[in-house]
Design a protein around this motif. Structure first.
Motif, PDB file in Angstrom:
ATOM      1  N   VAL A 134       1.009  -1.330  -0.011  1.00  0.00           N
ATOM      2  CA  VAL A 134       0.090   0.013  -0.231  1.00  0.00           C
ATOM      3  C   VAL A 134       0.928   1.323   0.109  1.00  0.00           C
ATOM      4  CG1 VAL A 134      -2.034  -1.030   0.988  1.00  0.00           C
ATOM      5  CG2 VAL A 134      -0.186  -0.111   2.457  1.00  0.00           C
ATOM      6  N   PRO A 135       0.434   2.285  -0.472  1.00  0.00           N
ATOM      7  CA  PRO A 135       1.108   3.594  -0.756  1.00  0.00           C
ATOM      8  C   PRO A 135       1.300   4.432   0.460  1.00  0.00           C
ATOM      9  CG  PRO A 135      -0.793   3.938  -1.645  1.00  0.00           C
ATOM     10  CD  PRO A 135      -0.955   2.480  -1.218  1.00  0.00           C
ATOM     11  N   GLY A 136       1.793   3.942   1.690  1.00  0.00           N
ATOM     12  CA  GLY A 136       1.790   4.348   3.032  1.00  0.00           C
ATOM     13  C   GLY A 136       0.358   4.792   3.636  1.00  0.00           C
ATOM     14  N   LYS A 137      -0.639   4.216   3.319  1.00  0.00           N
ATOM     15  CA  LYS A 137      -1.982   4.238   4.057  1.00  0.00           C
ATOM     16  C   LYS A 137      -2.556   2.832   4.066  1.00  0.00           C
ATOM     17  CE  LYS A 137      -4.062   5.761  -0.205  1.00  0.00           C
ATOM     18  NZ  LYS A 137      -5.011   6.780  -1.044  1.00  0.00           N
ATOM     19  N   ASP A 138      -3.549   2.815   4.913  1.00  0.00           N
ATOM     20  CA  ASP A 138      -4.238   1.554   5.225  1.00  0.00           C
ATOM     21  C   ASP A 138      -5.531   1.346   3.990  1.00  0.00           C
ATOM     22  OD1 ASP A 138      -3.099   1.341   7.468  1.00  0.00           O
ATOM     23  OD2 ASP A 138      -4.763   1.954   8.864  1.00  0.00           O
TER      24      ASP A 138
ATOM     25  N   ALA B 256       3.801  -2.253   7.164  1.00  0.00           N
ATOM     26  CA  ALA B 256       5.198  -1.918   6.969  1.00  0.00           C
ATOM     27  C   ALA B 256       5.505  -0.605   7.380  1.00  0.00           C
ATOM     28  CB  ALA B 256       5.499  -2.192   5.628  1.00  0.00           C
ATOM     29  N   ASN B 257       4.645   0.401   7.747  1.00  0.00           N
ATOM     30  CA  ASN B 257       4.881   1.676   8.190  1.00  0.00           C
ATOM     31  C   ASN B 257       5.629   2.469   7.134  1.00  0.00           C
ATOM     32  OD1 ASN B 257       3.599   1.470  10.818  1.00  0.00           O
ATOM     33  ND2 ASN B 257       5.439   0.559  11.503  1.00  0.00           N
ATOM     34  N   ALA B 258       5.150   2.375   5.851  1.00  0.00           N
ATOM     35  CA  ALA B 258       6.097   3.123   4.653  1.00  0.00           C
ATOM     36  C   ALA B 258       5.333   4.421   4.856  1.00  0.00           C
ATOM     37  CB  ALA B 258       5.385   2.225   3.554  1.00  0.00           C
TER      38      ALA B 258
ATOM     39  N   ARG C 102       5.318   2.866  -2.265  1.00  0.00           N
ATOM     40  CA  ARG C 102       4.795   1.525  -2.558  1.00  0.00           C
ATOM     41  C   ARG C 102       5.995   0.571  -2.419  1.00  0.00           C
ATOM     42  NH1 ARG C 102      -0.197   0.818  -4.681  1.00  0.00           N
ATOM     43  NH2 ARG C 102      -1.584   2.625  -5.371  1.00  0.00           N
ATOM     44  N   ALA C 103       7.242   0.846  -2.724  1.00  0.00           N
ATOM     45  CA  ALA C 103       8.215  -0.134  -2.723  1.00  0.00           C
ATOM     46  C   ALA C 103       8.611  -0.404  -1.340  1.00  0.00           C
ATOM     47  CB  ALA C 103       9.489   0.669  -3.119  1.00  0.00           C
ATOM     48  N   LYS C 104       8.332   0.499  -0.140  1.00  0.00           N
ATOM     49  CA  LYS C 104       8.595   0.255   1.286  1.00  0.00           C
ATOM     50  C   LYS C 104       7.382  -0.386   1.988  1.00  0.00           C
ATOM     51  CE  LYS C 104      12.672   1.715   1.353  1.00  0.00           C
ATOM     52  NZ  LYS C 104      14.015   0.817   1.272  1.00  0.00           N
ATOM     53  N   GLY C 105       6.200  -0.581   1.254  1.00  0.00           N
ATOM     54  CA  GLY C 105       4.919  -0.744   1.813  1.00  0.00           C
ATOM     55  C   GLY C 105       4.616  -2.292   1.778  1.00  0.00           C
ATOM     56  N   TRP C 106       5.459  -3.207   1.017  1.00  0.00           N
ATOM     57  CA  TRP C 106       5.315  -4.803   1.115  1.00  0.00           C
ATOM     58  C   TRP C 106       5.100  -5.352   2.381  1.00  0.00           C
ATOM     59  CZ3 TRP C 106       3.586  -6.407  -3.382  1.00  0.00           C
ATOM     60  CH2 TRP C 106       3.953  -5.760  -4.699  1.00  0.00           C
ATOM     61  N   THR C 107       3.901  -5.972   2.601  1.00  0.00           N
ATOM     62  CA  THR C 107       3.912  -6.690   3.953  1.00  0.00           C
ATOM     63  C   THR C 107       2.804  -7.728   3.539  1.00  0.00           C
ATOM     64  OG1 THR C 107       2.858  -6.566   6.090  1.00  0.00           O
ATOM     65  CG2 THR C 107       1.762  -5.197   4.352  1.00  0.00           C
TER      66      THR C 107
ATOM     67  N   GLU D 135     -15.346  -3.748  -3.248  1.00  0.00           N
ATOM     68  CA  GLU D 135     -16.811  -3.750  -3.060  1.00  0.00           C
ATOM     69  C   GLU D 135     -16.943  -2.243  -2.375  1.00  0.00           C
ATOM     70  OE1 GLU D 135     -18.489  -5.779  -4.389  1.00  0.00           O
ATOM     71  OE2 GLU D 135     -17.390  -7.521  -4.434  1.00  0.00           O
ATOM     72  N   GLU D 136     -18.242  -1.769  -2.549  1.00  0.00           N
ATOM     73  CA  GLU D 136     -18.970  -0.258  -1.918  1.00  0.00           C
ATOM     74  C   GLU D 136     -18.417  -0.404  -0.794  1.00  0.00           C
ATOM     75  OE1 GLU D 136     -19.944   2.211  -3.587  1.00  0.00           O
ATOM     76  OE2 GLU D 136     -20.311   1.425  -5.618  1.00  0.00           O
ATOM     77  N   GLY D 137     -17.737   0.762  -0.107  1.00  0.00           N
ATOM     78  CA  GLY D 137     -17.380   0.832   1.277  1.00  0.00           C
ATOM     79  C   GLY D 137     -15.974   0.429   1.348  1.00  0.00           C
ATOM     80  N   ASN D 138     -15.163  -0.321   0.428  1.00  0.00           N
ATOM     81  CA  ASN D 138     -13.915  -0.688   0.750  1.00  0.00           C
ATOM     82  C   ASN D 138     -13.009   0.425   0.324  1.00  0.00           C
ATOM     83  OD1 ASN D 138     -14.949  -3.838  -0.317  1.00  0.00           O
ATOM     84  ND2 ASN D 138     -14.495  -3.433   1.895  1.00  0.00           N
ATOM     85  N   GLN D 139     -11.791   0.536   0.873  1.00  0.00           N
ATOM     86  CA  GLN D 139     -10.669   1.336   0.594  1.00  0.00           C
ATOM     87  C   GLN D 139      -9.674   0.276  -0.022  1.00  0.00           C
ATOM     88  OE1 GLN D 139     -10.823   4.769   0.649  1.00  0.00           O
ATOM     89  NE2 GLN D 139     -12.834   4.429   1.823  1.00  0.00           N
TER      90      GLN D 139
END
Length: 323
Positions: free
Chosen positions: A243-247, A269-271, A276-281, A301-305
Motif C-alpha cells: 500500500v502507498p503508506g496508508k491503510d 510496514a509503516n511505509a 509503495r516499494a517500502k509498503g510490501w507486507t 466492493e462499495e465501502g472498501n478502500q
C-alpha cells in the motif's frame, strides 16, 4: 595368814586367782588341759571365728566333721534332715531372666528379627528415593513437545476483523509444512473488473517481481479456485501486498458467501505515504472450506478502500497467524 586371806586356797575360792599377783603368790595356777570354767582350750575355735554364713562346707557328709566342743561350750544344733547348714540357705529360684545370654537356658535373646526388618525398610526407602530423583532429572532434560509448535506473533498485522472471530485455544495454531497446501503468485489468479499485472514497483516477492495492480476500483477482483481440499473445516487465507503508506481493505467471499467484516490491508510496514516499494507486507483472513473444490474471491466492493497491489496468496490449515 595374809590380809584378806580367809584360810582357803585362792584356787578354791577364785578360779581366776592366777591372774592376780597375790593369787599367784598364794600358789594359784591356771587350769591344766584347758576347757575348764569356760576357758578356751587348745582345740577351741577361738582363733577360727568367722562371720555367720562364711564357713564353707565340703559336703553334707563333712558338715559336722569338726572337733567336739570343749567343756562348757554348747554344741551346734544339727539342722533338719535335707536342709543345708546354717549360713548356706539357698535362695528360692526367681522368675527367668528377660534376656538370656549364651547358654542362658530358656531366656529370650535380643530381638534380631525386628532389627533386620527395620534395616530392610530403610534400604527400600533409600532405593525408592534415588529412583524418583533419577526420573525427575530425566524429565527436566526433556524439551516440551509443544515448544516448537506455538506460533509467535506475526511481524506484521493481520485481518483484525477475522481474528476477532477466532476461537481461543482450539489447538489448530500450527504452521503447515511447505507444499502441504497451495501457494500461488497473484498473477495466476482469475482477474476481473479491470485488474492487470505489472512489475514497475520493486520489492514484490512473486516470481519475476510481477504483481496484480488496478485493484483500487469497485468491481475489481481476483478469484482463487482451490481443488482437492482433503478435509472440511477451518483454514486461513494469506495475501501478500503493498500500500502507498496508508491503510486499505477489501471483501473476501468464500463459495459465493461474502463475509461481513472486511479483509484488512493495513500499512503494517509503516511505509511513508506514496512509497509503495517500502509498503510490501502481508495479512490474513479466517475462512471455512468444504471438502473438495472451493472458491475464494478478494474484491473491491462499495465501502472498501482498495488502493493496494497484490503479489502472492497461500493457504494454511486451521485459524493461525503465520502460514
Amino acid at each position: 595368814m595374809t590380809a584378806g586371806d580367809n584360810g582357803s586356797k585362792p584356787a578354791d575360792d577364785d578360779p581366776f586367782g592366777y591372774l592376780y599377783a597375790d593369787g599367784q603368790a598364794a600358789g594359784a595356777t591356771p587350769p591344766s588341759g584347758g576347757g575348764g570354767y569356760g576357758y578356751p582350750g587348745p582345740r577351741s575355735s577361738y582363733h577360727q571365728v568367722r562371720p555367720v554364713g562364711e564357713r564353707q562346707y565340703k559336703g553334707p557328709q563333712q558338715q559336722y566333721a569338726q572337733q567336739p566342743p570343749a567343756h562348757g561350750q554348747v554344741p551346734p544344733q544339727q539342722p533338719p534332715y535335707g536342709q543345708p547348714p546354717y549360713g548356706q540357705q539357698q535362695v528360692p529360684p526367681g522368675p527367668p531372666a528377660a534376656h538370656g545370654g549364651p547358654g542362658g537356658g530358656r531366656g529370650r535373646g535380643p530381638n534380631t528379627r525386628g532389627i533386620l526388618i527395620g534395616a530392610i525398610a530403610v534400604l527400600a526407602a533409600v532405593v525408592v528415593g534415588i529412583g524418583v530423583v533419577v526420573l525427575n532429572g530425566k524429565d527436566d532434560d526433556k524439551t516440551p513437545a509443544s515448544a516448537d509448535s506455538t506460533p509467535s506473533a506475526p511481524a506484521q498485522g493481520g485481518d483484525e476483523g477475522e481474528e476477532d472471530k477466532a476461537p481461543k485455544g482450539d489447538g489448530d495454531e500450527k504452521t503447515p509444512e511447505p507444499g502441504e497446501l497451495p501457494r500461488l503468485d497473484a498473477k495466476a489468479l482469475k482477474q476481473e473488473g479491470g485488474v492487470t499485472t505489472s512489475s514497475d514497483v520493486s520489492g514484490a516477492k512473486a516470481a519475476g517481481g510481477v504483481y496484480v495492480t488496478g485493484f483500487n476500483q469497485v468491481g475489481a477482483a481476483v478469484t482463487w479456485t482451490l481443488d482437492d481440499i482433503a478435509e472440511p473445516g477451518k483454514y486461513t487465507v494469506f495475501v501478500g501486498y503493498t500500500v502507498p503508506g496508508k491503510d486499505a481493505n477489501a471483501t473476501i467471499t468464500v463459495n459465493g458467501t461474502a463475509q461481513s467484516r472486511p479483509f484488512s490491508l493495513k500499512n503494517y510496514a509503516n511505509a511513508a505515504e506514496g512509497d509503495r516499494a517500502k509498503g510490501w507486507t502481508e495479512s490474513y483472513g479466517y475462512v471455512e472450506l468444504n471438502k473438495g473444490t472451493n472458491t475464494v474471491k478478494l474484491s473491491c466492493e462499495e465501502g472498501n478502500q482498495c488502493d493496494a497491489d497484490l503479489d502472492r496468496v497461500w493457504l494454511a490449515k486451521g485459524w493461525v497467524t503465520r502460514g
